[in-house]
Motif scaffolding. Structure first.
Motif, short mmCIF file in Angstrom:
data_model
loop_
_atom_site.label_atom_id
_atom_site.label_comp_id
_atom_site.label_asym_id
_atom_site.label_seq_id
_atom_site.Cartn_x
_atom_site.Cartn_y
_atom_site.Cartn_z
N PRO A 17 1.10 -1.12 0.40
CA PRO A 17 0.60 -0.20 -0.29
C PRO A 17 0.71 0.62 0.08
CG PRO A 17 0.44 -0.85 1.91
CD PRO A 17 0.53 -1.51 1.62
N GLN A 18 0.73 2.21 -1.30
CA GLN A 18 0.96 3.11 -0.49
C GLN A 18 0.42 4.47 -0.40
OE1 GLN A 18 4.61 2.59 -4.34
NE2 GLN A 18 2.75 2.06 -5.33
N ILE A 19 0.67 5.38 0.31
CA ILE A 19 -0.28 6.76 -0.19
C ILE A 19 0.42 8.59 0.37
CG2 ILE A 19 -1.67 8.23 2.40
CD1 ILE A 19 -1.94 5.53 3.14
N SER A 20 0.35 8.72 -0.56
CA SER A 20 0.96 9.87 -0.81
C SER A 20 0.27 11.58 -0.11
CB SER A 20 0.59 10.34 -2.11
OG SER A 20 1.50 11.48 -2.23
N LEU A 21 0.71 12.34 1.24
CA LEU A 21 0.61 13.48 1.50
C LEU A 21 0.57 14.15 0.57
CD1 LEU A 21 1.95 12.24 4.99
CD2 LEU A 21 0.15 11.84 4.32
N GLY A 25 -2.89 11.23 -3.01
CA GLY A 25 -3.74 10.15 -3.00
C GLY A 25 -2.95 8.95 -2.72
N SER A 26 -3.71 7.37 -2.82
CA SER A 26 -2.84 6.51 -1.92
C SER A 26 -3.48 5.30 -3.58
CB SER A 26 -3.86 5.98 -1.21
OG SER A 26 -5.63 5.88 -0.94
N ASN A 27 -2.33 4.19 -3.38
CA ASN A 27 -2.98 2.97 -4.63
C ASN A 27 -2.95 1.54 -3.89
OD1 ASN A 27 -0.40 3.00 -5.16
ND2 ASN A 27 -0.36 5.00 -5.67
N LEU A 28 -2.56 0.39 -4.36
CA LEU A 28 -2.29 -1.04 -3.96
C LEU A 28 -0.76 -1.42 -5.07
CD1 LEU A 28 -1.91 -2.48 -1.55
CD2 LEU A 28 -3.92 -3.60 -3.02
N GLY A 53 2.31 -7.40 -12.97
CA GLY A 53 2.23 -6.01 -12.19
C GLY A 53 1.24 -5.43 -11.73
N ALA A 54 1.13 -4.35 -10.95
CA ALA A 54 0.12 -3.30 -11.62
C ALA A 54 0.15 -2.50 -10.23
CB ALA A 54 -1.52 -3.80 -11.59
N LEU A 55 -0.58 -0.96 -10.06
CA LEU A 55 -0.52 -0.33 -9.28
C LEU A 55 -1.96 0.08 -9.57
CD1 LEU A 55 2.86 2.50 -9.67
CD2 LEU A 55 2.34 1.07 -8.31
N ILE A 56 -3.03 -0.40 -8.40
CA ILE A 56 -4.20 -0.44 -8.31
C ILE A 56 -4.71 1.46 -7.44
CG2 ILE A 56 -7.02 -0.94 -7.83
CD1 ILE A 56 -4.66 -3.68 -8.60
N GLY A 57 -5.78 1.96 -8.00
CA GLY A 57 -6.21 3.03 -7.56
C GLY A 57 -4.94 4.28 -7.52
N GLY A 58 -5.59 4.59 -7.60
CA GLY A 58 -4.39 6.14 -8.50
C GLY A 58 -3.92 7.17 -9.96
N GLY A 59 -3.91 7.29 -9.91
CA GLY A 59 -3.12 8.25 -11.94
C GLY A 59 -1.59 8.03 -11.18
N LEU A 60 -1.56 8.29 -13.32
CA LEU A 60 0.31 8.41 -12.88
C LEU A 60 0.86 9.27 -12.51
CD1 LEU A 60 2.23 6.57 -14.77
CD2 LEU A 60 2.19 7.41 -16.32
N SER A 62 -0.25 11.00 -9.40
CA SER A 62 -0.06 10.78 -8.52
C SER A 62 0.22 10.35 -7.43
CB SER A 62 -1.47 10.89 -7.87
OG SER A 62 -2.14 9.46 -7.86
N ILE A 63 1.44 9.49 -8.49
CA ILE A 63 2.36 8.27 -7.77
C ILE A 63 4.06 8.58 -7.85
CG2 ILE A 63 3.68 5.88 -8.27
CD1 ILE A 63 0.05 5.49 -8.99
N ALA A 64 5.26 9.01 -7.06
CA ALA A 64 5.88 8.96 -7.79
C ALA A 64 6.65 8.29 -8.20
CB ALA A 64 6.44 8.98 -5.91
N PRO A 65 7.40 8.71 -9.55
CA PRO A 65 8.27 8.40 -10.14
C PRO A 65 9.01 6.60 -9.64
CG PRO A 65 8.59 10.28 -10.43
CD PRO A 65 8.17 10.70 -9.63
N SER A 66 9.59 6.56 -8.31
CA SER A 66 10.71 5.49 -8.27
C SER A 66 9.34 4.70 -7.81
CB SER A 66 11.01 6.42 -6.78
OG SER A 66 10.05 6.74 -5.73
N ARG A 67 8.16 5.37 -7.37
CA ARG A 67 7.28 3.49 -6.99
C ARG A 67 6.00 2.98 -8.33
NH1 ARG A 67 7.77 2.04 -2.05
NH2 ARG A 67 8.56 3.95 -0.76
#
Length: 180
Positions: A17-21, A25-28, A53-60, A62-67
């Protein structure tokens, strides 16, 4: 042997799970990896690997490039640059994606402390959360192994089969341990 498997299989499932303060946003992150090793006689091992693999629950955005998820390079699709496959920005730089798919097949032939490994890899990263399996990129090559007490020293030379503009003609990879 983690650095030189010769028989059996390995299954890995990773849920993060990943949460961006800052982006709010958040994703899995879900990644599944499977490897299978089949000995054929005393000198040959057929090795296969699949990764999805997939990142579920967030747009590109809103996700840090390293993630983000990437494909390409020595532990992925040989013949291409490190993390070079998949979505790119306006300048042509890889951005990573929300999904990834990879597959590899190797024939590991060993004579004493030396080995020869022909291989073919395929894969791609995608901007969508579901891999579309379109525009798969293929790389093929041959490797040499020097088997030591601490694991094999690996040298692989690969070329992209369906090369696009900007992709290398030939790529060289050096490492310790098998590619998977």
């Amino acid at each position: 042997d983690l650095l030189n498997p010769t028989t059996g299989f390995r299954l890995t499932s990773q849920s993060t799970p990943q949460i961006s303060l800052s982006a709010g946003g958040s994703n899995l992150s879900e990644i599944f990896d499977a490897s299978y090793y089949h000995p054929v006689g005393a000198k040959l091992v057929i090795a296969m690997r699949e990764r999805i693999g997939a990142l579920i629950g967030g747009g590109l955005a809103s996700i840090a490039p390293s993630r983000r998820l990437y494909a390409g390079g020595g532990g992925s699709v040989r013949g291409y640059g490190y993390q070079a496959l998949g979505p790119v920005d306006a300048k042509g730089n890889p951005t990573g994606g929300l999904s990834v798919v990879e597959a590899s097949l190797e024939a590991r032939y060993r004579i004493g402390d030396i080995g020869v490994v022909p291989f073919i890899d395929a894969g791609q990263a995608y901007a969508s959360t579901t891999p579309s399996f379109s525009d798969l990129r293929f790389g093929a090559g041959i490797g040499a192994r020097l088997y030591t007490n601490f694991g094999p020293i690996r040298i692989d030379v690969a070329t992209p089969i369906n090369r696009h503009k900007g992709d290398p003609i030939v790529a060289l990879y050096v490492g310790i341990g098998q590619s998977f």
